[in-house]
Motif scaffolding. Structure first.
Motif, short mmCIF file in Angstrom:
data_model
loop_
_atom_site.label_atom_id
_atom_site.label_comp_id
_atom_site.label_asym_id
_atom_site.label_seq_id
_atom_site.Cartn_x
_atom_site.Cartn_y
_atom_site.Cartn_z
N GLU A 1 0.82 -1.20 0.00
CA GLU A 1 0.00 0.00 0.00
C GLU A 1 0.86 1.25 0.00
O GLU A 1 0.50 2.24 -0.65
N ASN A 2 1.97 1.24 0.74
CA ASN A 2 2.91 2.37 0.70
C ASN A 2 3.21 2.77 -0.74
O ASN A 2 3.14 3.94 -1.12
N LEU A 3 3.55 1.78 -1.54
CA LEU A 3 4.02 2.03 -2.90
C LEU A 3 2.87 2.34 -3.85
O LEU A 3 3.00 3.22 -4.72
N ILE A 4 1.75 1.68 -3.70
CA ILE A 4 0.60 1.95 -4.56
C ILE A 4 0.08 3.37 -4.31
O ILE A 4 -0.11 4.16 -5.25
N PHE A 5 -0.17 3.70 -3.06
CA PHE A 5 -0.74 5.01 -2.75
C PHE A 5 0.24 6.15 -3.03
O PHE A 5 -0.16 7.22 -3.48
N SER A 6 1.52 5.92 -2.78
CA SER A 6 2.52 6.95 -3.08
C SER A 6 2.63 7.17 -4.58
O SER A 6 2.80 8.30 -5.05
N GLY A 7 2.53 6.07 -5.35
CA GLY A 7 2.56 6.21 -6.80
C GLY A 7 1.41 7.04 -7.31
O GLY A 7 1.56 7.85 -8.25
N ARG A 8 0.25 6.89 -6.71
CA ARG A 8 -0.90 7.69 -7.12
C ARG A 8 -0.69 9.17 -6.80
O ARG A 8 -1.13 10.05 -7.56
N ILE A 9 -0.04 9.43 -5.68
CA ILE A 9 0.27 10.83 -5.35
C ILE A 9 1.19 11.43 -6.40
O ILE A 9 1.01 12.57 -6.83
N MET A 10 2.18 10.68 -6.85
CA MET A 10 3.08 11.17 -7.88
C MET A 10 2.34 11.45 -9.18
O MET A 10 2.58 12.45 -9.85
N ARG A 11 1.41 10.57 -9.53
CA ARG A 11 0.65 10.76 -10.76
C ARG A 11 -0.21 12.02 -10.69
O ARG A 11 -0.48 12.65 -11.70
N GLU A 12 -0.69 12.35 -9.48
CA GLU A 12 -1.55 13.51 -9.31
C GLU A 12 -0.78 14.82 -9.12
O GLU A 12 -1.37 15.90 -9.19
N ASP A 13 0.53 14.72 -8.89
CA ASP A 13 1.34 15.91 -8.69
C ASP A 13 1.42 16.69 -10.01
O ASP A 13 1.84 16.15 -11.03
N PRO A 14 1.02 17.97 -10.03
CA PRO A 14 1.04 18.75 -11.27
C PRO A 14 2.43 18.94 -11.85
O PRO A 14 2.58 19.29 -13.02
N ASP A 15 3.47 18.71 -11.04
CA ASP A 15 4.84 18.90 -11.53
C ASP A 15 5.36 17.70 -12.31
O ASP A 15 6.48 17.72 -12.80
N THR A 16 4.58 16.63 -12.40
CA THR A 16 5.04 15.47 -13.15
C THR A 16 3.91 14.95 -14.03
O THR A 16 2.74 15.04 -13.68
N GLU A 17 4.27 14.38 -15.15
CA GLU A 17 3.27 13.88 -16.09
C GLU A 17 3.20 12.37 -16.13
O GLU A 17 2.28 11.80 -16.69
N CYS A 18 4.17 11.68 -15.61
CA CYS A 18 4.18 10.22 -15.66
C CYS A 18 4.96 9.69 -14.46
O CYS A 18 5.50 10.45 -13.68
N MET A 19 5.00 8.37 -14.33
CA MET A 19 5.75 7.76 -13.24
C MET A 19 7.23 8.13 -13.36
O MET A 19 7.89 7.79 -14.34
N ALA A 20 7.70 8.85 -12.39
CA ALA A 20 9.05 9.42 -12.46
C ALA A 20 10.08 8.45 -11.90
O ALA A 20 9.75 7.43 -11.30
N ARG A 21 11.34 8.79 -12.13
CA ARG A 21 12.42 8.06 -11.47
C ARG A 21 12.24 8.22 -9.96
O ARG A 21 12.13 9.33 -9.45
N THR A 22 12.23 7.11 -9.27
CA THR A 22 11.83 7.12 -7.86
C THR A 22 12.85 6.40 -7.00
O THR A 22 13.25 5.27 -7.31
N GLY A 23 13.25 7.04 -5.91
CA GLY A 23 14.10 6.39 -4.92
C GLY A 23 13.25 5.81 -3.81
O GLY A 23 12.32 6.47 -3.32
N ILE A 24 13.52 4.58 -3.44
CA ILE A 24 12.80 3.95 -2.33
C ILE A 24 13.74 3.86 -1.14
O ILE A 24 14.80 3.24 -1.22
N VAL A 25 13.35 4.50 -0.05
CA VAL A 25 14.18 4.57 1.14
C VAL A 25 13.61 3.64 2.20
O VAL A 25 12.47 3.79 2.64
N THR A 26 14.41 2.67 2.60
CA THR A 26 14.03 1.77 3.67
C THR A 26 15.29 1.15 4.25
O THR A 26 16.38 1.37 3.73
N ASN A 27 15.15 0.37 5.31
CA ASN A 27 16.33 -0.26 5.90
C ASN A 27 16.86 -1.35 4.97
O ASN A 27 16.13 -1.94 4.18
N ASN A 28 18.14 -1.63 5.09
CA ASN A 28 18.80 -2.54 4.13
C ASN A 28 18.13 -3.91 4.04
O ASN A 28 18.02 -4.48 2.95
N PHE A 29 17.66 -4.46 5.15
CA PHE A 29 17.04 -5.78 5.13
C PHE A 29 15.73 -5.79 4.34
O PHE A 29 15.25 -6.84 3.91
N HIS A 30 15.15 -4.62 4.14
CA HIS A 30 13.82 -4.48 3.53
C HIS A 30 13.90 -4.12 2.05
O HIS A 30 12.88 -4.13 1.35
#
Length: 247
Positions: free
Chosen positions: A166-195
């Protein structure tokens, strides 16, 4: 019996480190320790067919566990030369009341390092509100980043998710709705190394095309605990393989 004593000792070490005795997953070490100790104590009195069956089952479980752990370890890296991300997503972790847990703070500190050297990157803090959390994880993360000097205009909050998927699905939708971007952008995923391994796999499953892994460290005393928990997380990911996409 020695393995059982080690497991029980590790359980108490974890509880002392996190200063809590009611954390759910670490109890597996207490249970494993007690079972191992009792088996060791009674082993020579068990029927041979039982001990042979237990040894075979243990070997199979150990081989599966080792294979999954190797996959997790293989993903425990970050893409240092992948260019600048337009967004980074900080995946949520438990908030203790209003306070960040160590794992979540490590993720945010990793995000801060990236944001300070990439001034055009926006950050999405992703996480809803769970039991014993007085605010959403996203709100706690946003407040921490602002206290550390990140401009509020660079922070987007996703406050509904309760799982990594859900983190990734809902965050992706926020990016799609951001007026500063038109498509799925290059995205960094920040989490602990084991994850990292599971997070990147899920990101690709739900439609991310250009992912940069940004691995935060893990407290050494918690590493074995988190790696063991992640084993079950990876098995669950494989079992689900939902087709839900960002769109």
């Amino acid at each position: 019996m020695i393995f059982g004593i080690i497991c029980v000792g590790y359980y108490f070490a974890i509880c002392c480190y996190i200063r809590k005795w009611d954390s759910k997953f670490p109890r597996i070490w207490l249970a494993l320790g007690v079972v191992s100790f009792l088996l060791g104590w009674r082993w020579e009195r068990l029927p041979e067919v039982v001990t042979a069956g237990l040894e075979m089952a243990g070997l199979i479980v150990l081989l599966i566990f080792a294979a999954v752990e190797l996959l997790i370890l293989s993903g425990m890296k970050e893409d240092k030369c992948a260019g600048e991300a337009e967004y980074i997503i900080v995946l949520g972790a438990k908030v203790d009341g209003y306070h960040l847990t160590d794992a979540l703070k490590q993720r945010l500190d990793k995000a801060l390092l990236y944001l300070r050297t990439h001034d055009k990157t926006k950050v999405i803090v992703s996480g809803g509100q769970g039991p014993e959390e007085y605010v959403t994880e996203a709100q706690a993360m946003a407040e921490y980043l602002i206290r550390c000097g990140v401009e509020p205009s660079r922070i987007l909050k996703e406050e509904k998710s309760t799982t990594t998927r859900e983190n990734l699905i809902f965050s992706g939708r926020i990016m799609r709705e951001d007026p500063d971007t038109e498509c799925m952008a290059r995205t960094g995923i920040v989490t602990n190394n084991f994850h990292i391994y599971r997070a990147v796999c899920i990101a690709k499953q739900v439609g991310y095309q250009n992912v940069i892994a940004l691995a935060a460290p893990t407290a050494p005393i918690m590493f074995v605990n988190y790696m063991t928990r992640e084993f079950f997380g990876v098995l669950k990911m494989w079992a689900e393989r939902k087709k839900t996409k960002v769109d």
